[in-house]
Design a protein around this motif. Structure first.
Motif, mmCIF file in Angstrom:
data_model
loop_
_atom_site.group_PDB
_atom_site.id
_atom_site.type_symbol
_atom_site.label_atom_id
_atom_site.label_comp_id
_atom_site.label_asym_id
_atom_site.label_seq_id
_atom_site.Cartn_x
_atom_site.Cartn_y
_atom_site.Cartn_z
ATOM 1 N N PRO A 124 -13.480 14.065 9.755
ATOM 2 C CA PRO A 124 -14.761 13.846 8.827
ATOM 3 C C PRO A 124 -14.154 14.022 7.324
ATOM 4 N N GLY A 125 -14.828 13.851 6.422
ATOM 5 C CA GLY A 125 -14.703 13.803 5.179
ATOM 6 C C GLY A 125 -13.619 12.679 4.319
ATOM 7 N N ASP A 126 -13.210 12.897 3.093
ATOM 8 C CA ASP A 126 -12.067 12.224 2.822
ATOM 9 C C ASP A 126 -10.745 12.374 3.385
ATOM 10 N N LEU A 127 -10.175 11.135 3.558
ATOM 11 C CA LEU A 127 -8.860 11.059 4.082
ATOM 12 C C LEU A 127 -7.708 10.448 3.331
ATOM 13 N N VAL A 128 -6.525 10.829 3.637
ATOM 14 C CA VAL A 128 -5.492 9.968 3.342
ATOM 15 C C VAL A 128 -4.717 9.672 4.723
ATOM 16 N N VAL A 129 -4.290 8.581 5.026
ATOM 17 C CA VAL A 129 -3.559 8.040 6.281
ATOM 18 C C VAL A 129 -2.187 7.376 5.732
ATOM 19 N N ILE A 130 -1.005 8.264 6.252
ATOM 20 C CA ILE A 130 0.265 7.936 6.007
ATOM 21 C C ILE A 130 0.762 7.159 7.127
ATOM 22 N N ASP A 131 1.261 5.995 7.272
ATOM 23 C CA ASP A 131 1.919 5.253 8.313
ATOM 24 C C ASP A 131 3.425 4.662 7.833
ATOM 25 N N PHE A 132 4.166 5.697 8.350
ATOM 26 C CA PHE A 132 5.638 5.288 8.450
ATOM 27 C C PHE A 132 6.160 4.151 9.312
ATOM 28 N N GLY A 133 6.052 3.296 8.747
ATOM 29 C CA GLY A 133 6.445 1.790 9.448
ATOM 30 C C GLY A 133 7.480 1.130 8.741
ATOM 31 N N THR A 224 1.086 8.990 10.960
ATOM 32 C CA THR A 224 1.114 8.006 12.020
ATOM 33 C C THR A 224 2.510 7.585 11.851
ATOM 34 N N GLY A 225 2.837 6.901 12.897
ATOM 35 C CA GLY A 225 4.139 5.982 12.697
ATOM 36 C C GLY A 225 5.175 7.002 13.325
ATOM 37 N N GLY A 226 6.341 6.317 13.716
ATOM 38 C CA GLY A 226 7.389 6.793 14.729
ATOM 39 C C GLY A 226 8.353 7.938 13.891
ATOM 40 N N LEU A 227 8.344 7.935 12.752
ATOM 41 C CA LEU A 227 9.167 8.727 11.788
ATOM 42 C C LEU A 227 8.103 10.105 11.177
ATOM 43 N N ALA A 228 6.721 9.945 11.441
ATOM 44 C CA ALA A 228 6.009 10.928 11.111
ATOM 45 C C ALA A 228 6.396 12.287 11.691
ATOM 46 N N VAL A 229 6.683 12.463 12.784
ATOM 47 C CA VAL A 229 6.972 13.666 13.591
ATOM 48 C C VAL A 229 8.573 14.370 12.734
ATOM 49 N N LEU A 230 9.509 13.418 12.499
ATOM 50 C CA LEU A 230 10.716 13.556 11.837
ATOM 51 C C LEU A 230 10.332 14.417 10.600
ATOM 52 N N PRO A 243 0.165 10.058 16.341
ATOM 53 C CA PRO A 243 1.464 8.545 16.526
ATOM 54 C C PRO A 243 0.623 7.194 17.174
ATOM 55 N N ASP A 244 -0.398 7.524 17.880
ATOM 56 C CA ASP A 244 -1.085 6.208 18.390
ATOM 57 C C ASP A 244 -2.116 5.818 17.667
ATOM 58 N N LEU A 245 -2.252 6.130 16.289
ATOM 59 C CA LEU A 245 -3.487 5.779 15.559
ATOM 60 C C LEU A 245 -3.846 4.062 15.539
ATOM 61 N N THR A 246 -2.910 3.461 15.505
ATOM 62 C CA THR A 246 -3.096 1.791 15.360
ATOM 63 C C THR A 246 -3.818 1.480 16.884
ATOM 64 N N ILE A 247 -3.020 2.052 18.001
ATOM 65 C CA ILE A 247 -3.745 1.521 19.147
ATOM 66 C C ILE A 247 -4.996 2.125 19.249
ATOM 67 N N GLN A 248 -5.318 3.529 18.751
ATOM 68 C CA GLN A 248 -6.684 4.044 18.892
ATOM 69 C C GLN A 248 -7.742 3.272 18.264
ATOM 70 N N GLY A 249 -6.975 2.489 16.855
ATOM 71 C CA GLY A 249 -8.080 1.813 16.293
ATOM 72 C C GLY A 249 -8.546 0.635 16.937
ATOM 73 N N LEU A 250 -7.385 0.025 17.727
ATOM 74 C CA LEU A 250 -7.665 -1.308 18.609
ATOM 75 C C LEU A 250 -8.611 -1.086 19.723
ATOM 76 N N ALA A 251 -8.507 0.040 20.372
ATOM 77 C CA ALA A 251 -9.423 0.339 21.453
ATOM 78 C C ALA A 251 -10.974 0.813 21.098
#
Length: 261
Positions: A124-133, A224-230, A243-251
């Motif tokens: 909920p609320g305001d978000l910033v989504v960071i994708d390391f691609g 999200t993205g493969g390097l986020a954990v790093l 890590p699977d945010l884009t796939i979750q969005g598709l679903a």
């Protein structure tokens, strides 16, 4: 099950998602627009079998792509081998269910819109989504779920490629989290890693500070993205890792389309 296909600039991700939107299997392949539907089918058939599935388990297909040249062969894959007409994220009945409150909404990449959809549904609320691609992107999402804009920066691998390509004596190094928190390298390799890794940490932390100050309200940061954990190992900038945010969005998009039908 749903076959969700995320076609990015560097990799394509294929994921099997069940009717509860749980990912049952996922596979990754390098993006190549020249790859034919038949080549995809041979590769996927073998991987499905290895995971205990068959083509008959797939009853729907949805594609999100930022590589227009790859779309046709993926649509042929869906129709020829799965006997399903694929939904294309952002098009037709799968038009974006969110408000793209920017000056050029037609130019918002599918992956960015899908990340916004998935993040807003979960937090909920305001978000910033960071994708390391291939690029490092920041998406600003307000409390209503509207996409308000964002930031596009070169991905860390692109930056490393540019550095190594332009400096003859610099070696190619692996991108990894440094063992030490010291930013002062003692060898050429450790100095390069420090510049690349800590440089990106500083960039992300600095951009987030500016974005939060501009929003002026509490913000949840989703990475999200493969390097986020790093990067999460050495920064507390992220509130959540997905890590699977884009796939979750598709679903989620597929579910919304089928519920309307």
């Amino acid at each position: 099950m749903l076959l969700a296909i995320d076609a990015g600039n560097t990799n394509l991700v294929f994921a099997l998602v069940d009717h509860e939107r749980q990912i049952r299997a996922r596979w990754r392949i390098a993006t190549d627009p020249r790859r034919t539907a038949d080549q995809y089918a041979v590769w996927l058939h073998q991987l499905l079998e290895l995971e205990g599935f068959t083509r008959d388990d797939v009853d729907a297909v949805i594609i999100g792509t930022v590589v227009p040249r790859a779309l046709h062969n993926l649509q042929v894959l869906s129709s020829k081998y799965f006997h399903r007409e694929a939904l294309v994220a952002g098009q037709g009945s799968a038009a974006w269910p969110i408000r793209l409150d920017v000056d050029e909404p037609e130019n918002v990449g599918a992956d960015r819109a899908l990340n916004v959809i998935a993040a807003h549904a979960k937090y909920p609320g305001d978000l910033v989504v960071i994708d390391f691609g291939t690029a490092t992107t920041l998406e600003v999402v307000d409390y209503s779920g509207a996409y308000k804009g964002g930031i596009i920066a070169p991905g860390i691998n692109l930056s490393l490629d540019a550095l190594v390509g332009a400096a003859a004596k610099l070696p190619r190094i692996a991108i990894e989290a440094p063992e030490s928190r010291s930013v002062i390298g003692r060898t050429t390799n450790s100095q390069m890693l420090s510049g690349i890794y800590w440089g990106y940490v500083a960039m992300i932390e600095g951009l987030l500070a500016r974005v939060k100050a501009e929003i002026g309200r509490p913000v949840t940061v989703v990475a999200t993205g493969g390097l986020a954990v790093l990067f999460n190992r050495h920064t507390d900038a992220f509130d959540a890792l997905e890590p699977d945010l884009t796939i979750q969005g598709l679903a989620l998009l597929h579910q919304q389309v089928t519920q309307k039908a």
